[in-house]
Design a protein around this motif. Structure first.
Motif, PDB file in Angstrom:
ATOM      1  N   LEU A   7       0.824  -1.206   0.000  1.00  0.00           N
ATOM      2  CA  LEU A   7       0.000   0.000   0.000  1.00  0.00           C
ATOM      3  C   LEU A   7       0.866   1.267   0.000  1.00  0.00           C
ATOM      4  O   LEU A   7       0.562   2.229  -0.704  1.00  0.00           O
ATOM      5  CB  LEU A   7      -0.926   0.008   1.221  1.00  0.00           C
ATOM      6  N   ALA A   8       1.932   1.240   0.767  1.00  0.00           N
ATOM      7  CA  ALA A   8       2.830   2.397   0.817  1.00  0.00           C
ATOM      8  C   ALA A   8       3.510   2.599  -0.528  1.00  0.00           C
ATOM      9  O   ALA A   8       3.622   3.739  -1.008  1.00  0.00           O
ATOM     10  CB  ALA A   8       3.868   2.217   1.925  1.00  0.00           C
ATOM     11  N   GLU A  14       1.717   6.599  -6.808  1.00  0.00           N
ATOM     12  CA  GLU A  14       0.624   7.502  -7.174  1.00  0.00           C
ATOM     13  C   GLU A  14       1.030   8.970  -6.983  1.00  0.00           C
ATOM     14  O   GLU A  14       0.803   9.810  -7.866  1.00  0.00           O
ATOM     15  CB  GLU A  14      -0.604   7.185  -6.316  1.00  0.00           C
ATOM     16  N   LEU A  15       1.649   9.270  -5.848  1.00  0.00           N
ATOM     17  CA  LEU A  15       2.083  10.648  -5.575  1.00  0.00           C
ATOM     18  C   LEU A  15       3.166  11.101  -6.548  1.00  0.00           C
ATOM     19  O   LEU A  15       3.123  12.229  -7.050  1.00  0.00           O
ATOM     20  CB  LEU A  15       2.597  10.761  -4.137  1.00  0.00           C
ATOM     21  N   LEU A  16       4.129  10.239  -6.817  1.00  0.00           N
ATOM     22  CA  LEU A  16       5.192  10.600  -7.748  1.00  0.00           C
ATOM     23  C   LEU A  16       4.653  10.777  -9.168  1.00  0.00           C
ATOM     24  O   LEU A  16       5.084  11.673  -9.898  1.00  0.00           O
ATOM     25  CB  LEU A  16       6.303   9.547  -7.731  1.00  0.00           C
ATOM     26  N   TRP A  19       2.920  14.139  -9.258  1.00  0.00           N
ATOM     27  CA  TRP A  19       3.935  15.200  -9.251  1.00  0.00           C
ATOM     28  C   TRP A  19       4.577  15.322 -10.625  1.00  0.00           C
ATOM     29  O   TRP A  19       4.744  16.414 -11.154  1.00  0.00           O
ATOM     30  CB  TRP A  19       4.984  14.894  -8.187  1.00  0.00           C
ATOM     31  N   ARG A  20       4.904  14.195 -11.230  1.00  0.00           N
ATOM     32  CA  ARG A  20       5.519  14.201 -12.557  1.00  0.00           C
ATOM     33  C   ARG A  20       4.584  14.841 -13.575  1.00  0.00           C
ATOM     34  O   ARG A  20       5.000  15.608 -14.429  1.00  0.00           O
ATOM     35  CB  ARG A  20       5.877  12.763 -12.960  1.00  0.00           C
ATOM     36  N   GLN A  21       3.296  14.540 -13.483  1.00  0.00           N
ATOM     37  CA  GLN A  21       2.328  15.122 -14.412  1.00  0.00           C
ATOM     38  C   GLN A  21       2.258  16.637 -14.240  1.00  0.00           C
ATOM     39  O   GLN A  21       2.219  17.377 -15.221  1.00  0.00           O
ATOM     40  CB  GLN A  21       0.956  14.505 -14.199  1.00  0.00           C
TER      41      GLN A  21
END
Length: 70
Positions: A7-8, A14-16, A19-21
């Motif tokens: 999950l982590a 998902e967060l990266l 951020w990349r987008q």
């Protein structure tokens, strides 16, 4: 323990990805006008203010870089 780790990792991915987008959506202006930079270096060379690279390193092809000639 494996479920928490998965999950982590998924959340981090998902967060990266988000951020990349965001980063990809922001245009980056050019920092240097290449033609002007070439002119500045050529003019400095005429005044003897440009030193050759160490160890004979080649930094560009021979000829006029602005014309694309080799």
């Amino acid at each position: 323990m494996t479920d928490r780790r998965d999950l982590a990792e998924a959340r981090l991915r998902e967060l990266l990805g988000a951020w990349r987008q965001e980063i990809d959506e922001v245009p980056v202006p050019p920092l240097v006008d290449p033609v002007r930079a070439v002119d500045v270096v050529i003019e400095a060379g005429k005044r003897g203010r440009v030193h050759p690279p160490p160890d004979g390193a080649r930094t560009r092809p021979p000829g006029d870089a602005r014309e694309g000639r080799v």
